[in-house]
Structure formats: structure tokens, C-alpha cells
Scaffold this motif. Structure first.
Motif, PDB file in Angstrom:
ATOM      1  N   LEU A 124    -113.137  31.328  12.602  1.00 31.30           N
ATOM      2  CA  LEU A 124    -114.058  32.112  13.432  1.00 31.30           C
ATOM      3  C   LEU A 124    -113.767  33.599  13.270  1.00 31.30           C
ATOM      4  O   LEU A 124    -112.608  33.990  13.071  1.00 31.30           O
ATOM      5  CB  LEU A 124    -113.896  31.739  14.907  1.00 31.30           C
ATOM      6  CG  LEU A 124    -114.559  30.454  15.411  1.00 31.30           C
ATOM      7  CD1 LEU A 124    -113.961  29.227  14.768  1.00 31.30           C
ATOM      8  CD2 LEU A 124    -114.439  30.360  16.920  1.00 31.30           C
ATOM      9  N   TYR A 125    -114.817  34.403  13.385  1.00 33.94           N
ATOM     10  CA  TYR A 125    -114.683  35.851  13.293  1.00 33.94           C
ATOM     11  C   TYR A 125    -115.416  36.494  14.461  1.00 33.94           C
ATOM     12  O   TYR A 125    -116.488  36.026  14.854  1.00 33.94           O
ATOM     13  CB  TYR A 125    -115.300  36.364  11.990  1.00 33.94           C
ATOM     14  CG  TYR A 125    -114.761  35.686  10.758  1.00 33.94           C
ATOM     15  CD1 TYR A 125    -113.539  36.074  10.212  1.00 33.94           C
ATOM     16  CD2 TYR A 125    -115.468  34.665  10.138  1.00 33.94           C
ATOM     17  CE1 TYR A 125    -113.039  35.449   9.081  1.00 33.94           C
ATOM     18  CE2 TYR A 125    -114.982  34.034   9.010  1.00 33.94           C
ATOM     19  CZ  TYR A 125    -113.764  34.428   8.480  1.00 33.94           C
ATOM     20  OH  TYR A 125    -113.274  33.802   7.366  1.00 33.94           O
ATOM     21  N   PHE A 126    -114.822  37.571  14.977  1.00 34.06           N
ATOM     22  CA  PHE A 126    -115.451  38.265  16.100  1.00 34.06           C
ATOM     23  C   PHE A 126    -115.549  39.767  15.828  1.00 34.06           C
ATOM     24  O   PHE A 126    -114.797  40.322  15.016  1.00 34.06           O
ATOM     25  CB  PHE A 126    -114.654  38.026  17.390  1.00 34.06           C
ATOM     26  CG  PHE A 126    -114.716  36.598  17.850  1.00 34.06           C
ATOM     27  CD1 PHE A 126    -115.791  36.135  18.607  1.00 34.06           C
ATOM     28  CD2 PHE A 126    -113.721  35.705  17.491  1.00 34.06           C
ATOM     29  CE1 PHE A 126    -115.864  34.811  19.005  1.00 34.06           C
ATOM     30  CE2 PHE A 126    -113.791  34.374  17.885  1.00 34.06           C
ATOM     31  CZ  PHE A 126    -114.856  33.932  18.643  1.00 34.06           C
ATOM     32  N   ALA A 127    -116.501  40.386  16.545  1.00 37.26           N
ATOM     33  CA  ALA A 127    -116.719  41.844  16.529  1.00 37.26           C
ATOM     34  C   ALA A 127    -116.951  42.331  15.091  1.00 37.26           C
ATOM     35  O   ALA A 127    -117.715  41.712  14.353  1.00 37.26           O
ATOM     36  CB  ALA A 127    -115.571  42.556  17.239  1.00 37.26           C
ATOM     37  N   TRP A 128    -116.289  43.419  14.674  1.00 37.30           N
ATOM     38  CA  TRP A 128    -116.636  43.956  13.342  1.00 37.30           C
ATOM     39  C   TRP A 128    -116.193  43.031  12.224  1.00 37.30           C
ATOM     40  O   TRP A 128    -116.754  43.083  11.124  1.00 37.30           O
ATOM     41  CB  TRP A 128    -116.147  45.383  13.141  1.00 37.30           C
ATOM     42  CG  TRP A 128    -114.677  45.644  13.304  1.00 37.30           C
ATOM     43  CD1 TRP A 128    -114.060  46.209  14.376  1.00 37.30           C
ATOM     44  CD2 TRP A 128    -113.646  45.366  12.343  1.00 37.30           C
ATOM     45  NE1 TRP A 128    -112.708  46.290  14.154  1.00 37.30           N
ATOM     46  CE2 TRP A 128    -112.426  45.790  12.910  1.00 37.30           C
ATOM     47  CE3 TRP A 128    -113.628  44.804  11.068  1.00 37.30           C
ATOM     48  CZ2 TRP A 128    -111.201  45.656  12.254  1.00 37.30           C
ATOM     49  CZ3 TRP A 128    -112.414  44.674  10.403  1.00 37.30           C
ATOM     50  CH2 TRP A 128    -111.212  45.101  10.999  1.00 37.30           C
ATOM     51  N   ARG A 151    -116.686  39.820  12.231  1.00 35.79           N
ATOM     52  CA  ARG A 151    -117.855  38.933  12.111  1.00 35.79           C
ATOM     53  C   ARG A 151    -118.966  39.625  11.306  1.00 35.79           C
ATOM     54  O   ARG A 151    -119.593  39.007  10.439  1.00 35.79           O
ATOM     55  CB  ARG A 151    -118.355  38.571  13.515  1.00 35.79           C
ATOM     56  CG  ARG A 151    -119.703  37.889  13.558  1.00 35.79           C
ATOM     57  CD  ARG A 151    -120.099  37.512  14.977  1.00 35.79           C
ATOM     58  NE  ARG A 151    -120.105  38.624  15.908  1.00 35.79           N
ATOM     59  CZ  ARG A 151    -120.987  39.621  15.889  1.00 35.79           C
ATOM     60  NH1 ARG A 151    -121.966  39.641  14.999  1.00 35.79           N
ATOM     61  NH2 ARG A 151    -120.901  40.602  16.772  1.00 35.79           N
ATOM     62  N   GLU A 152    -119.152  40.909  11.597  1.00 31.15           N
ATOM     63  CA  GLU A 152    -120.214  41.640  10.892  1.00 31.15           C
ATOM     64  C   GLU A 152    -119.895  41.813   9.403  1.00 31.15           C
ATOM     65  O   GLU A 152    -120.774  41.687   8.561  1.00 31.15           O
ATOM     66  CB  GLU A 152    -120.410  43.009  11.538  1.00 31.15           C
ATOM     67  CG  GLU A 152    -120.987  42.895  12.946  1.00 31.15           C
ATOM     68  CD  GLU A 152    -121.159  44.235  13.625  1.00 31.15           C
ATOM     69  OE1 GLU A 152    -122.143  44.387  14.339  1.00 31.15           O
ATOM     70  OE2 GLU A 152    -120.289  45.126  13.448  1.00 31.15           O
ATOM     71  N   PHE A 157    -109.910  38.601  14.542  1.00 32.69           N
ATOM     72  CA  PHE A 157    -110.667  39.582  15.332  1.00 32.69           C
ATOM     73  C   PHE A 157    -109.874  40.876  15.461  1.00 32.69           C
ATOM     74  O   PHE A 157    -108.667  40.890  15.223  1.00 32.69           O
ATOM     75  CB  PHE A 157    -111.009  39.009  16.707  1.00 32.69           C
ATOM     76  CG  PHE A 157    -109.902  38.253  17.396  1.00 32.69           C
ATOM     77  CD1 PHE A 157    -108.884  38.918  18.039  1.00 32.69           C
ATOM     78  CD2 PHE A 157    -109.901  36.855  17.415  1.00 32.69           C
ATOM     79  CE1 PHE A 157    -107.881  38.210  18.697  1.00 32.69           C
ATOM     80  CE2 PHE A 157    -108.885  36.144  18.063  1.00 32.69           C
ATOM     81  CZ  PHE A 157    -107.883  36.820  18.715  1.00 32.69           C
ATOM     82  N   PRO A 194    -108.167  44.153  17.588  1.00 29.48           N
ATOM     83  CA  PRO A 194    -107.465  44.220  18.880  1.00 29.48           C
ATOM     84  C   PRO A 194    -108.474  44.164  20.020  1.00 29.48           C
ATOM     85  O   PRO A 194    -109.549  44.764  19.935  1.00 29.48           O
ATOM     86  CB  PRO A 194    -106.745  45.567  18.809  1.00 29.48           C
ATOM     87  CG  PRO A 194    -106.520  45.786  17.347  1.00 29.48           C
ATOM     88  CD  PRO A 194    -107.733  45.210  16.669  1.00 29.48           C
ATOM     89  N   MET A 195    -108.101  43.443  21.061  1.00 26.80           N
ATOM     90  CA  MET A 195    -109.048  43.153  22.137  1.00 26.80           C
ATOM     91  C   MET A 195    -109.286  44.380  23.030  1.00 26.80           C
ATOM     92  O   MET A 195    -108.397  45.200  23.212  1.00 26.80           O
ATOM     93  CB  MET A 195    -108.515  41.986  22.953  1.00 26.80           C
ATOM     94  CG  MET A 195    -108.476  40.710  22.105  1.00 26.80           C
ATOM     95  SD  MET A 195    -107.316  39.468  22.715  1.00 26.80           S
ATOM     96  CE  MET A 195    -105.861  39.935  21.811  1.00 26.80           C
TER      97      MET A 195
END
Lengths: 145, 83
Positions: free
Chosen positions: B6-10, B12-13, B77, B79-80
């Protein structure tokens, strides 16, 4: 313990009804989308469904272990949140205020850097930059070591 | 072994997808990253600076040397930025 991750608005007053029976101190903190960057209209918050709930529950559990809390609550929203909208809330109930304040600060520090949310600024022209994590947020965790 | 990545935020983009299923023999997260980087330019760009990337293994934060033994899901991902 109350942990919620949701898109819709929340009502602090109704969440706090009956919260922490027997407590002498209830501390609440509500985070709001700041309107200080001029062009920014809203924040878009992405999160990691599943891990978010687990991470928030673990953080709340750590607070309960560390301080003598009667109850703890953490609510965090995701999705598009306009300037002025509530983003999240923590509440702690303890017999005395020092514990309730300390636990609320701990929750805030950890939710900022250890709960899987990512903020992006939305301007008048649409999606802008992802908000970068600040090293000061990471440093804030070290005071709890 | 089949893994959901899974990928999140930039990330993912840059990858161009929130999730992919990969067949891998990687023993650690670090080995998985090496395999992903070899897939195409998007993966190579997204995972080029690992100091800017955080990892969760089965929804718990982990480091690059974490074993993938019995693991079902790995997420990458930035840093949160909660709170």
C-alpha cells in the motif's frame, strides 16, 4: 476508551456527556484547520484505514498505562476539512488536573507523528502541497521517553 | 509469497496506485524495496529517498530490516502529519 475515525463532524459536548465518571478533572483539546496561509481554503486528510484505528487505540492505551486516567477519548476526522473546521479532539479524565493535562499533551504529541494521517493543503486552484512533518513534532515525542 | 503493498500521500501519487499485489521472495522490507525499485521509473522515483519514507508491516510501524515472514501487508508513506 473511545477511539473514532470519521469523515463527519463531531460534537464535543455530546462526546463528553457522562465522560469520566468520578473524575475531578476533564481536559479536552480540539484541533481546528488553521486559516493563516492566505490562499489555503481547506485541508484534505488521507489516512490508512485499519492502521489508523489500531494506532490511535495503542496511543490511548499507552496514556492509560502511564497516567491514572478514568477515561480517555480520541476522535480524528479525515477527508476535506474547510478552514475553521474541527480536525480532531482528545479528552482525558483523571482525579486531578495535572494527570489529565499531561495525558492530553501526550496524546496530541503522539497523534501528530504516530497516527497514519497525511494532510494536504487545498487552495483556490485545487490541491496544493502535502504538509511536511516538522522535526519539532518528532522532537516533542522525546520528552515522553 | 503474495503481499499487498500500500502507498499513501505523495508516495501513492508517484507510484500511480494506492495498492498493488506483488509476488515476492524478499525476506525483509529492504529486500522488498529493492524489488519494487526495479519494477519501473515510478517506483524508483517514489522510493529513491528512504529517509523520507516510513514503513508499516501488517499495520504496525516497522523498520527496513523487519522480516516479511508471515506478513500479508506492507505500507509505504511519508512521515505522518496527524493532529
Amino acid at each position: 476508551m473511545l477511539v473514532r475515525v470519521q469523515q463527519e463532524e463531531f460534537d464535543p459536548a455530546s462526546l463528553l456527556r457522562g465522560f469520566g465518571p468520578g473524575a475531578g478533572a476533564v481536559v479536552t483539546f480540539t484541533g481546528v484547520v488553521r486559516g493563516d496561509t492566505g490562499r489555503m481554503r481547506a485541508l484534505e486528510l488521507e489516512h490508512y484505514p485499519g492502521m489508523t484505528e489500531r494506532a490511535m487505540s495503542a496511543i490511548a492505551g499507552q496514556a492509560q498505562q502511564r497516567w491514572n486516567l478514568i477515561d480517555v477519548a480520541a476522535v480524528h476526522r479525515f477527508g476535506r476539512l474547510e478552514v475553521g473546521a474541527q480536525i480532531m479532539m482528545v479528552a482525558t479524565a483523571a482525579r486531578h488536573r495535572a494527570e489529565a493535562f499531561a495525558a492530553a499533551e501526550f496524546l496530541m504529541d503522539y497523534l501528530k507523528s504516530r497516527a497514519p494521517f497525511w494532510k494536504r493543503e487545498i487552495g483556490a486552484d485545487g490541491p496544493g502541497d502535502w504538509v511536511e512533518a516538522k522535526s519539532s513534532d518528532e522532537d516533542a515525542l522525546s520528552r515522553w521517553d | 509469497m503474495t503481499l499487498d503493498v500500500l502507498y499513501f500521500a505523495w508516495l501513492r501519487e508517484r507510484i500511480g496506485a494506492p495498492k498493488e499485489r506483488v509476488e515476492t521472495a524478499a525476506a525483509t522490507v529492504r529486500e522488498l524495496v529493492a524489488e519494487l525499485v526495479a519494477l519501473d521509473d515510478n517506483h524508483a522515483a517514489a522510493l529513491s529517498d528512504l529517509s523520507a519514507v516510513r514503513v508499516a508491516v501488517d499495520q504496525e510501524l516497522a523498520d527496513l530490516d523487519h522480516s516479511l515472514d508471515g506478513v500479508r501487508e506492507v505500507a509505504f508513506f511519508p512521515p505522518m502529519t496527524g493532529g
